[in-house]
Design a protein around this motif. Structure first.
Motif, mmCIF file in Angstrom:
data_model
loop_
_atom_site.group_PDB
_atom_site.id
_atom_site.type_symbol
_atom_site.label_atom_id
_atom_site.label_comp_id
_atom_site.label_asym_id
_atom_site.label_seq_id
_atom_site.Cartn_x
_atom_site.Cartn_y
_atom_site.Cartn_z
ATOM 1 N N LEU A 416 0.822 -1.214 0.000
ATOM 2 C CA LEU A 416 0.000 0.000 0.000
ATOM 3 C C LEU A 416 0.853 1.260 0.000
ATOM 4 N N ILE A 417 1.914 1.276 0.818
ATOM 5 C CA ILE A 417 2.701 2.507 0.965
ATOM 6 C C ILE A 417 4.048 2.429 0.261
ATOM 7 N N HIS A 418 4.450 1.227 -0.217
ATOM 8 C CA HIS A 418 5.707 1.022 -0.943
ATOM 9 C C HIS A 418 6.909 1.648 -0.231
ATOM 10 N N PRO A 419 7.166 1.238 1.024
ATOM 11 C CA PRO A 419 8.334 1.809 1.716
ATOM 12 C C PRO A 419 9.624 1.184 1.191
ATOM 13 N N ALA A 420 10.728 1.903 1.389
ATOM 14 C CA ALA A 420 12.029 1.333 1.039
ATOM 15 C C ALA A 420 12.347 0.203 2.021
ATOM 16 N N GLN A 421 12.923 -0.885 1.501
ATOM 17 C CA GLN A 421 13.255 -2.047 2.335
ATOM 18 C C GLN A 421 12.038 -2.548 3.123
ATOM 19 N N GLY A 422 10.872 -2.611 2.458
ATOM 20 C CA GLY A 422 9.613 -2.870 3.157
ATOM 21 C C GLY A 422 9.515 -4.223 3.834
ATOM 22 N N TYR A 423 10.288 -5.216 3.371
ATOM 23 C CA TYR A 423 10.134 -6.552 3.949
ATOM 24 C C TYR A 423 10.749 -6.682 5.341
ATOM 25 N N TRP A 424 11.484 -5.646 5.770
ATOM 26 C CA TRP A 424 11.908 -5.638 7.176
ATOM 27 C C TRP A 424 10.698 -5.494 8.095
ATOM 28 N N ILE A 425 9.600 -4.970 7.587
ATOM 29 C CA ILE A 425 8.365 -4.888 8.379
ATOM 30 C C ILE A 425 7.934 -6.287 8.800
ATOM 31 N N LEU A 426 7.948 -7.229 7.840
ATOM 32 C CA LEU A 426 7.531 -8.597 8.138
ATOM 33 C C LEU A 426 8.473 -9.247 9.145
ATOM 34 N N LEU A 427 9.772 -8.986 9.002
ATOM 35 C CA LEU A 427 10.734 -9.594 9.917
ATOM 36 C C LEU A 427 10.527 -9.079 11.345
ATOM 37 N N THR A 428 10.284 -7.778 11.474
ATOM 38 C CA THR A 428 10.018 -7.215 12.801
ATOM 39 C C THR A 428 8.755 -7.809 13.395
ATOM 40 N N THR A 429 7.693 -7.909 12.595
ATOM 41 C CA THR A 429 6.444 -8.501 13.076
ATOM 42 C C THR A 429 6.668 -9.933 13.540
ATOM 43 N N LEU A 430 7.439 -10.680 12.782
ATOM 44 C CA LEU A 430 7.704 -12.081 13.112
ATOM 45 C C LEU A 430 8.442 -12.210 14.440
ATOM 46 N N PHE A 431 9.413 -11.343 14.688
ATOM 47 C CA PHE A 431 10.175 -11.425 15.926
ATOM 48 C C PHE A 431 9.403 -10.874 17.123
ATOM 49 N N VAL A 432 8.599 -9.843 16.910
ATOM 50 C CA VAL A 432 7.939 -9.164 18.030
ATOM 51 C C VAL A 432 6.669 -9.875 18.467
ATOM 52 N N CYS A 433 5.909 -10.436 17.525
ATOM 53 C CA CYS A 433 4.614 -11.045 17.856
ATOM 54 C C CYS A 433 4.827 -12.324 18.657
ATOM 55 N N GLN A 434 4.485 -12.280 19.943
ATOM 56 C CA GLN A 434 4.664 -13.403 20.863
ATOM 57 C C GLN A 434 3.300 -13.992 21.261
ATOM 58 N N PRO A 435 3.302 -15.167 21.908
ATOM 59 C CA PRO A 435 2.020 -15.812 22.228
ATOM 60 C C PRO A 435 1.123 -15.053 23.192
ATOM 61 N N ASN A 436 1.653 -14.083 23.950
ATOM 62 C CA ASN A 436 0.783 -13.332 24.861
ATOM 63 C C ASN A 436 1.148 -11.850 24.842
ATOM 64 N N TYR A 437 0.244 -11.046 25.382
ATOM 65 C CA TYR A 437 0.385 -9.588 25.321
ATOM 66 C C TYR A 437 1.626 -9.102 26.071
ATOM 67 N N GLY A 438 1.856 -9.643 27.279
ATOM 68 C CA GLY A 438 2.979 -9.170 28.086
ATOM 69 C C GLY A 438 4.313 -9.394 27.401
ATOM 70 N N ALA A 439 4.508 -10.604 26.847
ATOM 71 C CA ALA A 439 5.766 -10.907 26.166
ATOM 72 C C ALA A 439 5.927 -10.058 24.910
ATOM 73 N N THR A 440 4.815 -9.819 24.183
ATOM 74 C CA THR A 440 4.868 -8.988 22.972
ATOM 75 C C THR A 440 5.221 -7.546 23.318
ATOM 76 N N ARG A 441 4.604 -7.040 24.360
ATOM 77 C CA ARG A 441 4.880 -5.661 24.783
ATOM 78 C C ARG A 441 6.356 -5.492 25.155
ATOM 79 N N LEU A 442 6.891 -6.457 25.914
ATOM 80 C CA LEU A 442 8.293 -6.387 26.308
ATOM 81 C C LEU A 442 9.208 -6.465 25.091
ATOM 82 N N LYS A 443 8.912 -7.395 24.191
ATOM 83 C CA LYS A 443 9.736 -7.573 22.995
ATOM 84 C C LYS A 443 9.672 -6.328 22.103
ATOM 85 N N LEU A 444 8.513 -5.706 22.019
ATOM 86 C CA LEU A 444 8.344 -4.505 21.196
ATOM 87 C C LEU A 444 9.228 -3.370 21.707
ATOM 88 N N VAL A 445 9.198 -3.138 23.008
ATOM 89 C CA VAL A 445 10.015 -2.070 23.600
ATOM 90 C C VAL A 445 11.497 -2.362 23.370
#
Length: 723
Positions: A416-445
């Motif tokens: 939709l937005i065609h960012p440069a190096q856009g597939y790093w978005i998917l990699l960040t999502t893959l690493f940050v998204c954890q099985p529960n909210y607390g772990a995801t919040r910690l990993k995001l920070v």
């Protein structure tokens, strides 16, 4: 002097659990860099490095034969993922469907065990790395070389891993046992703090700390069991593995003795405030804790363990203090002195166990030394386990669905937005998204902070060291730093992997152009992961608190039944007993982890956290009383009292099951039970001439029974909050 000190320092460095993995990564990255320099083809550096990293992320412990099989399966999965990305990349609709379906299926592999979960996660990571490679070529797909280089990098690290596991097969066992005894040492020291001879001691807070440390001990026990199991397999263990197996069973016995509780500590402190007996107990437990830590270091450094005479002297001092109290013939102390006597007996057994650790080979073989292998061994078992997860009530199903939708949303956003190096978005999502909210919040920070730190350091190093060859060496160092810190200091690990990316891409282009895209993509990927875990079938820990508490009580009930059965038929450390004991401790540890995650959730969803922590204290206290009962199960009960005590214990087990059923919401639960009150009073009426073995069991059953009333009260309050 310098040479022995140097050898000792090198021995300690070699013993570090992160050192061997970091050294393998160093060899792999350096080898790939040397090859690219020698061939004068730095364009191949990025896919080789990414393949090595993906392969290292999927590495799990095993024998060299098992590791070889795992590497072959990993390479097959990596090849399929890399070439699927190449072929489907020009067809966005097919690509996003395949991305979502493969993410869901690979995440569900976690139902088969940790090794399969790691394989699924690593395959997804390599797939995203393949997308990044295609994007670097301007979206030109169908080329064979880059996927081949990704898989070649993974194969190179896999080869190193197999060779390493063949040469140093027992190093992971030593490291896991060393960690186990260190955690046991910390547990014993925390337990010693309960014997502080101080009035109005905050026992609840110290019990809470003890319960949380117990979770770490249980985690170390489980990890050691899995590592030893990989060496045992289906055959008889060799001499070295048999030695480690005996040390593992020794640790189990120490844990049961250490977690035992023989009386409420406040009453002991009040009664014996002017005596040194509690100080003697505290000192002996602390010395036992130090001995466990020294045993862990001896195993890790492969040095002999010597059990110091200091503990034996402390035990003699404790018995002398008890004898002095008995001579005073205070009638008010009679009941408490018997409990202190049982405690002293338990500490003497603990002392004997630690003394036996000096020569593990001389320890008797277990009557039943089998370990439960939880991994599937047939396609039917695989299908059954995955089928059990195909329901919205499954936490794994929710995580798989959430991650699939999050990655599909990230793919849609970058189109939709065609960012440069856009597939790093998917990699960040893959690493940050954890099985529960607390772990995801910690990993995001941590991910955002680490990215900012890495970009800042990268900017400085780009200016200070413009030579690409020096930057390539920095990339190798950053890769090693990533693996050395990824499980303990994720912020630093993220900074390290950011530096690796910057230095690698600067070999073939303008590394400065990556700074802003890397930051923007991290923020966008983190935002998608955060929204996914908040909006898509969220796993709020508070909503399943009742089921967690019920499971804890059910496991305690099963443990009690196993203990009492052994009083009837004699002590035997068989698989059934050890499994019931481990399940009880696992449930206690899982409850502690759940409550920790609950504290990181939004305020409304952690409103029952206070009830949960109070329940954890009660549950861990109950487990302590059960452990004390289990620690003395080698003592045969008098025949005339055995039937009645067994029936009373069965009544307590049924009461625990009843409270568990109420917590699950399957039936209403009464806040008070006259039957349990009468049973507690009956158990506490112990005649002076009763056999000491019967007295000990009856006292422990009375302590267990007194836990039922507060457990009922908390369970009813939790039920009301739910309604």
């Amino acid at each position: 002097m310098p040479r022995p000190r140097l050898r000792q320092s090198l021995r300690r460095l070699w013993a570090l659990d992160k050192f061997s993995a970091s050294l393998r990564v160093l060899i792999a990255l350096t080898g790939a860099l040397a090859l690219c320099w020698w061939q004068g083809w730095m364009h191949g550096l990025i896919p080789l490095f990414l393949g090595i990293i993906a392969s290292a992320l999927t590495e799990t412990d095993d024998s060299w034969q098992g590791r070889l099989g795992a590497v072959l399966v990993t390479l097959a999965c990596f090849s399929a993922a890399a070439y699927a990305v190449e072929f489907l990349f020009p067809y966005p609709w097919l690509f996003v469907i395949a991305l979502a379906l493969s993410t869901f299926c690979l995440t569900l592999l976690g139902a088969l065990g940790e090794r399969f979960a790691t394989l699924g996660s690593g395959t997804l990571i390599l797939a995203v790395y393949s997308m990044i490679g295609v994007e670097q070529r301007g979206g030109v797909a169908g080329l064979w070389l880059e996927p081949l280089l990704l898989v070649a990098g993974a194969a190179w690290y896999g080869l190193l891993s197999v060779i390493w596991h063949g040469l140093f097969a027992h190093q992971p066992v030593q490291q896991s046992l060393a960690r186990l005894f260190r955690e046991l040492g910390k547990y014993l020291k925390l337990k010693a703090a309960l014997f502080e001879p101080v009035r109005q001691l905050d026992v609840e807070q110290r019990r809470l700390e003890l319960a949380q440390q117990n979770g770490r001990v249980v985690s170390a026990l489980n990890a050691a069991k899995e590592i030893i199991l990989h060496r045992v397999g289906n055959g008889r263990p060799g001499p070295k593995v048999n030695r480690y197996l005996k040390l593992y069973f020794l640790a189990q016995d120490i844990h049961e003795r250490a977690s035992s509780s023989h009386y409420p500590y406040n009453e002991l402190a009040e009664a014996f405030f002017h005596s040194d007996v509690l100080f003697r107990c505290q000192r002996l437990l602390r010395l036992h804790g130090e001995a466990c830590e020294r045993l862990g270091s001896a195993i890790e450094l492969r040095q002999p363990f010597e059990y110091r005479e200091l503990c034996s002297q402390a035990l003699e001092d404790l018995h002398a203090s008890l004898d002095h109290l008995h001579l005073q013939s205070n009638p008010a102390w009679r009941r408490l002195l018997r409990s202190l006597g049982a405690l002293a007996g338990n500490l003497a057994s603990l002392d004997l166990l630690l003394g036996n650790a000096s020569n593990p080979d001389a320890l008797a073989d277990e009557q039943d030394s089998s370990l439960l292998d939880r991994e599937p061994h047939s396609l039917r078992e695989v299908a059954e386990r995955i089928g059990q997860q195909l329901t919205p009530t499954s936490l794994l199903f929710r995580h798989a669905l959430r991650l699939s939708i999050a990655l599909a949303a990230g793919y849609g956003l970058l189109h939709l937005i065609h960012p440069a190096q856009g597939y790093w978005i998917l990699l960040t999502t893959l690493f940050v998204c954890q099985p529960n909210y607390g772990a995801t919040r910690l990993k995001l920070v941590q991910r955002i902070a680490g990215t900012l730190l890495g970009l800042g350091i990268g900017w400085a190093l780009f200016d200070l060291f413009p030579d690409p060859r020096i930057q390539a060496l920095f990339a190798v160092v950053a890769g090693v730093a990533f693996f050395a810190t990824r499980s303990t200091r994720y912020t630093l690990a993220t900074a390290a992997i950011t530096l690796l990316v910057l230095f690698c891409f600067n070999q073939i282009g303008d590394g400065y152009g990556l700074f802003l895209p890397r930051l923007v993509d991290t923020l966008l990927g983190g935002m998608i992961a955060g929204l996914a875990v908040f909006l898509i079938l969220p796993d709020w820990q508070g909503r399943r608190l009742g089921r967690m508490l019920a499971g804890t009580l059910s496991c305690n009930s099963a443990y009690l039944r196993q203990i009492i059965a052994q009083y009837a038929r004699g002590k035997r450390d068989d698989l059934g007993y050890r499994l019931a004991r481990r399940n009880a401790h696992n449930a206690d540890a899982a409850l502690s982890t759940t409550l920790g995650n609950m504290l990181m959730e939004p305020g409304h969803f952690r409103k029952d956290a206070d009830l949960g922590f109070r329940f954890l204290v009660l549950s861990h206290t109950l487990l302590g009383y059960l452990s004390a009962l289990g620690a003395h199960r080698g003592e045969q009960l008098p025949q005339e009292a055995q039937a009645q005590l067994l029936e009373q214990a069965e009544t307590l087990a049924r009461s625990l099951d009843e409270i568990a059923t109420g917590l699950r919401g399957e039936q209403p639960l009464a806040i008070h039970s006259d039957e349990e009150q009468a049973l507690a009073q009956s158990l506490e009426q112990i005649a002076d001439d009763v056999d000491e073995r019967q007295r000990l069991v009856q006292t422990q059953l009375a302590l267990i029974c007194r836990q039922l009333a507060p457990l009922r009260t908390l369970a009813v309050h939790l039920q009301k909050d739910r309604h």
